[in-house]
Design an enzyme around this catalytic site. Structure first.
Site, PDB file in Angstrom:
ATOM      1  N   LYS A  83      14.842   7.061  11.244  1.00 24.76           N
ATOM      2  CA  LYS A  83      15.044   7.589   9.893  1.00 24.76           C
ATOM      3  C   LYS A  83      16.423   8.277   9.775  1.00 24.76           C
ATOM      4  O   LYS A  83      17.042   8.237   8.710  1.00 24.76           O
ATOM      5  CB  LYS A  83      13.910   8.539   9.509  1.00 24.76           C
ATOM      6  CG  LYS A  83      12.552   7.837   9.399  1.00 24.76           C
ATOM      7  CD  LYS A  83      12.561   6.759   8.334  1.00 24.76           C
ATOM      8  CE  LYS A  83      11.188   6.172   8.072  1.00 24.76           C
ATOM      9  NZ  LYS A  83      11.187   5.172   6.989  1.00 24.76           N
ATOM     10  N   THR A 109      -0.961   9.049   2.281  1.00 24.31           N
ATOM     11  CA  THR A 109      -1.126   7.586   2.381  1.00 24.31           C
ATOM     12  C   THR A 109      -1.914   7.290   3.653  1.00 24.31           C
ATOM     13  O   THR A 109      -2.131   8.178   4.493  1.00 24.31           O
ATOM     14  CB  THR A 109       0.239   6.874   2.480  1.00 24.31           C
ATOM     15  OG1 THR A 109       0.859   7.258   3.722  1.00 24.31           O
ATOM     16  CG2 THR A 109       1.156   7.242   1.329  1.00 24.31           C
ATOM     17  N   TYR A 146      10.760   7.538  15.715  1.00 25.04           N
ATOM     18  CA  TYR A 146      10.682   7.656  14.248  1.00 25.04           C
ATOM     19  C   TYR A 146      11.864   8.473  13.720  1.00 25.04           C
ATOM     20  O   TYR A 146      12.553   8.057  12.793  1.00 25.04           O
ATOM     21  CB  TYR A 146       9.347   8.322  13.873  1.00 25.04           C
ATOM     22  CG  TYR A 146       9.075   8.319  12.383  1.00 25.04           C
ATOM     23  CD1 TYR A 146       8.810   7.121  11.709  1.00 25.04           C
ATOM     24  CD2 TYR A 146       9.072   9.503  11.651  1.00 25.04           C
ATOM     25  CE1 TYR A 146       8.557   7.113  10.342  1.00 25.04           C
ATOM     26  CE2 TYR A 146       8.826   9.505  10.285  1.00 25.04           C
ATOM     27  CZ  TYR A 146       8.564   8.305   9.636  1.00 25.04           C
ATOM     28  OH  TYR A 146       8.315   8.304   8.276  1.00 25.04           O
ATOM     29  N   ARG A 154       0.840  -1.206   0.000  1.00 20.96           N
ATOM     30  CA  ARG A 154       0.000   0.000   0.000  1.00 20.96           C
ATOM     31  C   ARG A 154       0.880   1.264   0.000  1.00 20.96           C
ATOM     32  O   ARG A 154       2.112   1.184   0.038  1.00 20.96           O
ATOM     33  CB  ARG A 154      -0.973   0.012   1.180  1.00 20.96           C
ATOM     34  CG  ARG A 154      -0.297  -0.005   2.520  1.00 20.96           C
ATOM     35  CD  ARG A 154      -1.311  -0.032   3.635  1.00 20.96           C
ATOM     36  NE  ARG A 154      -0.882   0.856   4.710  1.00 20.96           N
ATOM     37  CZ  ARG A 154      -1.510   1.033   5.848  1.00 20.96           C
ATOM     38  NH1 ARG A 154      -2.628   0.367   6.083  1.00 20.96           N
ATOM     39  NH2 ARG A 154      -1.062   1.855   6.762  1.00 20.96           N
TER      40      ARG A 154
HETATM   41  P1  NAD Z   1       1.786   2.853   4.781  1.00 17.09           P
HETATM   42  O1  NAD Z   1       1.415   2.710   6.205  1.00 17.09           O
HETATM   43  O2  NAD Z   1       0.732   3.220   3.803  1.00 17.09           O
HETATM   44  O3  NAD Z   1       2.466   1.483   4.255  1.00 17.09           O
HETATM   45  C1  NAD Z   1       3.447   0.867   5.048  1.00 17.09           C
HETATM   46  C2  NAD Z   1       3.912  -0.427   4.399  1.00 17.09           C
HETATM   47  O4  NAD Z   1       4.931  -0.973   5.243  1.00 17.09           O
HETATM   48  C3  NAD Z   1       2.831  -1.497   4.258  1.00 17.09           C
HETATM   49  O5  NAD Z   1       3.010  -2.201   3.034  1.00 17.09           O
HETATM   50  C4  NAD Z   1       3.115  -2.440   5.424  1.00 17.09           C
HETATM   51  O6  NAD Z   1       2.747  -3.792   5.169  1.00 17.09           O
HETATM   52  C5  NAD Z   1       4.623  -2.331   5.543  1.00 17.09           C
HETATM   53  N1  NAD Z   1       5.037  -2.630   6.919  1.00 17.09           N
HETATM   54  C6  NAD Z   1       4.721  -1.946   8.054  1.00 17.09           C
HETATM   55  N2  NAD Z   1       5.216  -2.581   9.132  1.00 17.09           N
HETATM   56  C7  NAD Z   1       5.865  -3.682   8.666  1.00 17.09           C
HETATM   57  C8  NAD Z   1       6.550  -4.756   9.286  1.00 17.09           C
HETATM   58  N3  NAD Z   1       6.657  -4.842  10.614  1.00 17.09           N
HETATM   59  N4  NAD Z   1       7.074  -5.718   8.503  1.00 17.09           N
HETATM   60  C9  NAD Z   1       6.956  -5.675   7.158  1.00 17.09           C
HETATM   61  N5  NAD Z   1       6.294  -4.699   6.495  1.00 17.09           N
HETATM   62  C10 NAD Z   1       5.756  -3.717   7.252  1.00 17.09           C
HETATM   63  O7  NAD Z   1       2.997   3.868   4.775  1.00 17.09           O
HETATM   64  P2  NAD Z   1       3.557   4.916   3.688  1.00 17.09           P
HETATM   65  O8  NAD Z   1       3.043   6.250   4.034  1.00 17.09           O
HETATM   66  O9  NAD Z   1       3.401   4.368   2.325  1.00 17.09           O
HETATM   67  O10 NAD Z   1       5.096   4.927   4.112  1.00 17.09           O
HETATM   68  C11 NAD Z   1       6.067   4.189   3.411  1.00 17.09           C
HETATM   69  C12 NAD Z   1       7.437   4.618   3.907  1.00 17.09           C
HETATM   70  O11 NAD Z   1       7.602   6.027   3.694  1.00 17.09           O
HETATM   71  C13 NAD Z   1       7.667   4.382   5.388  1.00 17.09           C
HETATM   72  O12 NAD Z   1       9.008   3.973   5.586  1.00 17.09           O
HETATM   73  C14 NAD Z   1       7.454   5.749   6.000  1.00 17.09           C
HETATM   74  O13 NAD Z   1       8.146   5.928   7.214  1.00 17.09           O
HETATM   75  C15 NAD Z   1       8.007   6.637   4.908  1.00 17.09           C
HETATM   76  N6  NAD Z   1       7.510   8.008   4.948  1.00 17.09           N
HETATM   77  C16 NAD Z   1       6.195   8.262   4.763  1.00 17.09           C
HETATM   78  C17 NAD Z   1       5.750   9.582   4.818  1.00 17.09           C
HETATM   79  C18 NAD Z   1       4.304   9.939   4.621  1.00 17.09           C
HETATM   80  O14 NAD Z   1       3.969  11.133   4.770  1.00 17.09           O
HETATM   81  N7  NAD Z   1       3.425   8.995   4.286  1.00 17.09           N
HETATM   82  C19 NAD Z   1       6.667  10.610   5.068  1.00 17.09           C
HETATM   83  C20 NAD Z   1       8.008  10.300   5.236  1.00 17.09           C
HETATM   84  C21 NAD Z   1       8.432   8.985   5.173  1.00 17.09           C
END
Ligand code: NAD
Length: 258
Positions: A170, A201, A166, A16
């Site tokens: 990171k 997301t 977090y 996702r």
């Molecule tokens: P999301 O919650 O929509 O998706 C997270 C994904 O990580 C999922 O596919 C889930 O199955 C997988 N996941 C979570 N925990 C897990 C575990 N224990 N083992 C295996 N898989 C696991 O998140 P997103 O917003 O798409 O974020 C993706 C990445 O981007 C993350 O690393 C997040 O920290 C980073 N990020 C997101 C944002 C944001 O604003 N959405 C900002 C900065 C960084």
């Protein structure tokens, strides 16, 4: 030629959000095979169904492992199984790109963070990324090529007032990328990280009111959050040969957020 023609790409967090958008972008850019990984079978199955509907007949597979608890070898076995399934025309196995996108967040001050949550976030985001990178690097070092793309965050650069775990995880991903990239450059393996700002997301939107979205957007120079597809394009660029001189770098895709 499309950016990912003939390439095999393995994506954690592919079920996702940013990971799913990256899997989709890889297929749009002609990838030979795409692996999406998740810690839940249901979300992985739903994602596979969506991708197979949009890209019928393409090579798309899923793996389930929990980065908090799994042994590192489980991830390496999944990568080996993936590349054994999709060799090139001469029967040679190849892992061209790995995107480590899986991650979790938390919103707790130091006063109210539950016991063990800091450790859990570091375990999934940082140690999980290390496991993925390490296994990919061992395969790619032997091939003498490959691209690994990690996921950092603006919280790892500027900090987060309600997410010490977090931010620490990171920040660690950035240090890991810079160090492993310097080491792997010798083997023609590129290791880079993307630093997203605020992306629409489930991770972010699940608790967001209209007012909160407006307040967050006001703090971004571009006055809006990112679409997952805008991150996916940068992941695929760094996976591709067009990024052949990008090594150990951190690439902000944040609409200028501080
Ligand atoms: P999301 O919650 O929509 O998706 C997270 C994904 O990580 C999922 O596919 C889930 O199955 C997988 N996941 C979570 N925990 C897990 C575990 N224990 N083992 C295996 N898989 C696991 O998140 P997103 O917003 O798409 O974020 C993706 C990445 O981007 C993350 O690393 C997040 O920290 C980073 N990020 C997101 C944002 C944001 O604003 N959405 C900002 C900065 C960084």
């Amino acid at each position: 030629m499309a950016l990912m023609t003939g390439k095999n790409i393995f994506i954690t967090g592919g079920s996702r959000g940013i990971g799913f958008a990256t899997a989709r972008e890889a297929l749009l850019e002609g990838a030979n095979a795409v692996a999406i990984c998740s810690h839940y079978d249901e979300t992985r199955e739903a994602a596979l169904k969506k991708l197979n509907e949009e890209f019928p007949g393409r090579n798309i597979v899923g793996y389930t492992f929990d980065l908090e608890t799994c042994a590192e070898s489980v991830i390496g076995d999944a990568m080996k199984d993936f590349i054994a399934k999709f060799p090139d025309a001469e029967g040679k196995q190849h892992l061209d790109a790995v995107c480590s996108i899986a991650g979790i967040t938390h919103n707790n001050t130091a006063k109210n963070i539950p016991e063990g949550l800091f450790e859990k976030v570091v375990r999934v985001n940082l140690i999980g990324t290390w496991y993925v990178d390490h296994q990919a690097a061992l395969i790619m070092r032997g091939q003498k090529y490959g691209s690994i793309v990690n996921t950092a965050s603006i919280a790892g650069v500027y900090g987060s007032s309600m997410g010490s775990g977090y931010g620490a995880s990171k920040g660690g991903v950035i240090g890991l990328t810079r160090s492993l990239g310097r080491e792997m450059a010798f083997f023609n393996v590129r290791v880079n990280a993307i630093c997203p700002g605020v992306v629409k997301t489930d991770m972010v939107m699940k608790d967001c009111t209209e007012a909160a979205i407006a307040a967050v957007s006001a703090g971004i120079a571009m006055r809006r959050m990112a679409e997952p597809s805008e991150l996916a394009k940068m992941f695929i660029f760094l996976c591709s040969d067009n990024a052949s001189y990008c090594e150990a770098g951190l690439y902000h895709v944040d609409g200028w957020t501080t």
